[in-house]
Design a protein around this motif. Structure first.
Motif, PDB file in Angstrom:
ATOM      1  N   LYS A  60       0.837  -1.204   0.000  1.00 43.68           N
ATOM      2  CA  LYS A  60       0.000   0.000   0.000  1.00 43.68           C
ATOM      3  C   LYS A  60       0.872   1.255   0.000  1.00 43.68           C
ATOM      4  CE  LYS A  60      -3.810  -0.100   2.267  1.00 43.68           C
ATOM      5  NZ  LYS A  60      -4.835  -0.117   3.354  1.00 43.68           N
ATOM      6  N   GLU A  86      -2.248   0.559  -4.906  1.00 45.27           N
ATOM      7  CA  GLU A  86      -3.266   0.833  -3.885  1.00 45.27           C
ATOM      8  C   GLU A  86      -2.801   1.980  -2.997  1.00 45.27           C
ATOM      9  OE1 GLU A  86      -5.709  -1.377  -0.233  1.00 45.27           O
ATOM     10  OE2 GLU A  86      -4.185  -2.472  -1.382  1.00 45.27           O
ATOM     11  N   ASP A  88      -3.271   4.617   0.339  1.00 40.88           N
ATOM     12  CA  ASP A  88      -3.827   4.663   1.688  1.00 40.88           C
ATOM     13  C   ASP A  88      -4.885   5.765   1.736  1.00 40.88           C
ATOM     14  OD1 ASP A  88      -2.312   6.950   1.582  1.00 40.88           O
ATOM     15  OD2 ASP A  88      -1.033   6.472   3.290  1.00 40.88           O
ATOM     16  N   SER A  89      -5.078   6.382   2.867  1.00 38.56           N
ATOM     17  CA  SER A  89      -6.143   7.373   3.022  1.00 38.56           C
ATOM     18  C   SER A  89      -5.790   8.741   2.437  1.00 38.56           C
ATOM     19  CB  SER A  89      -6.501   7.527   4.504  1.00 38.56           C
ATOM     20  OG  SER A  89      -5.352   7.884   5.252  1.00 38.56           O
ATOM     21  N   SER A 112      -7.742   5.826  -0.832  1.00 40.00           N
ATOM     22  CA  SER A 112      -8.266   4.498  -0.467  1.00 40.00           C
ATOM     23  C   SER A 112      -8.786   3.721  -1.675  1.00 40.00           C
ATOM     24  CB  SER A 112      -9.376   4.638   0.589  1.00 40.00           C
ATOM     25  OG  SER A 112      -8.894   5.297   1.736  1.00 40.00           O
TER      26      SER A 112
END
Length: 246
Positions: A60, A86, A88-89, A112
């Motif tokens: 990630k 991918e 993260d936030s 996300s």
């Protein structure tokens, strides 16, 4: 002739047809073996590509990243690289560095979210594979639908004032602990055919009655929700009010 795999009945031979336009006396194609690489996230990812099919799925992304490829000399044109990214936030940007076509754009991975990309080796660098116009149109349509959808979950109140401005609205008030009247404020730009889906859950105290007020068709009947149960009702906008779907 040469055989690729021996069967139970003995060896079997398979030939390859030479393609039109091949001018070299010797033409080699790397055997279509595969490899999956899952390196941990790093600001700079150095990736060795040595198989005909490579899947690259870094950990990630917790920051922006640059991917640099070192392409083994055995890799032949037509080789594939599948990339899974991918975030993260936080939205992350991935720069396609060494080993990628110089005109390949940076990749922006939304918050996300996961992005999938495909690249093909042209003998010098990996080039992005663009989606075709049909796929792009379908994707655009799906994104438009998602963008024009809203979920509303207001707390219970005896009178619920709800604004409807999307083509698809899902209204699911918190558990009904008493009677309720639903009043809608309909956006002036709302298109006829827009949908309103209502989920109503009654508490265990008693049956609950939901009166359909402003914004609903005048003939729309009140909804009775049996205690400790959930009822669903859908409506369509006719240009003036929301009409029950039967």
């Amino acid at each position: 002739m040469t055989w690729i795999k021996e069967s139970a009945n003995g060896s079997r031979s398979f030939n390859f047809v030479a393609p039109e336009g091949a001018t070299n006396a010797t033409n080699e194609v790397l055997f279509p073996f595969h490899e999956k690489q899952t390196p941990a996230y790093a600001a700079t990812l150095a990736v060795a590509v040595k198989q005909y099919n490579t899947v690259l799925a870094p950990g990630k992304l917790t920051g922006n990243a640059t991917i640099n490829l070192s392409v083994n000399s055995q890799v032949t044109p037509g080789a594939k690289l599948l990339l899974r990214l991918e975030a993260d936030s936080t939205q992350r940007t991935v720069t396609l560095g060494t080993g990628f076509d110089a005109d390949a754009d940076q990749v922006v991975v939304p918050i996300s979210s996961v992005v999938f990309l495909e690249f093909t080796y042209d003998g010098t660098a990996f080039m992005p594979v663009a989606i075709n116009s049909v796929e792009l149109a379908e994707l655009t349509s799906e994104l438009e639908v998602l963008k024009d959808t809203e979920v509303l979950d207001p707390d219970y109140a005896a009178t619920l004032a709800v604004s409807v401005a999307k083509r698809e609205t899902f209204l699911q008030p918190k558990e009904l602990t008493g009677e309720v009247t639903l009043n809608l404020t309909i956006d002036v730009g709302l298109a006829p055919g827009s949908k309103l889906h209502i989920k109503l859950t009654a508490d265990s105290g008693a049956n609950r009655t939901v009166t359909l007020g402003v914004g609903f068709d005048a003939a729309a009947a009140a909804i009775t929700v049996t205690k400790s149960t959930t009822s669903f009702k859908s409506f369509v906008y006719d240009g003036t009010a929301f009409v029950p779907l039967t």
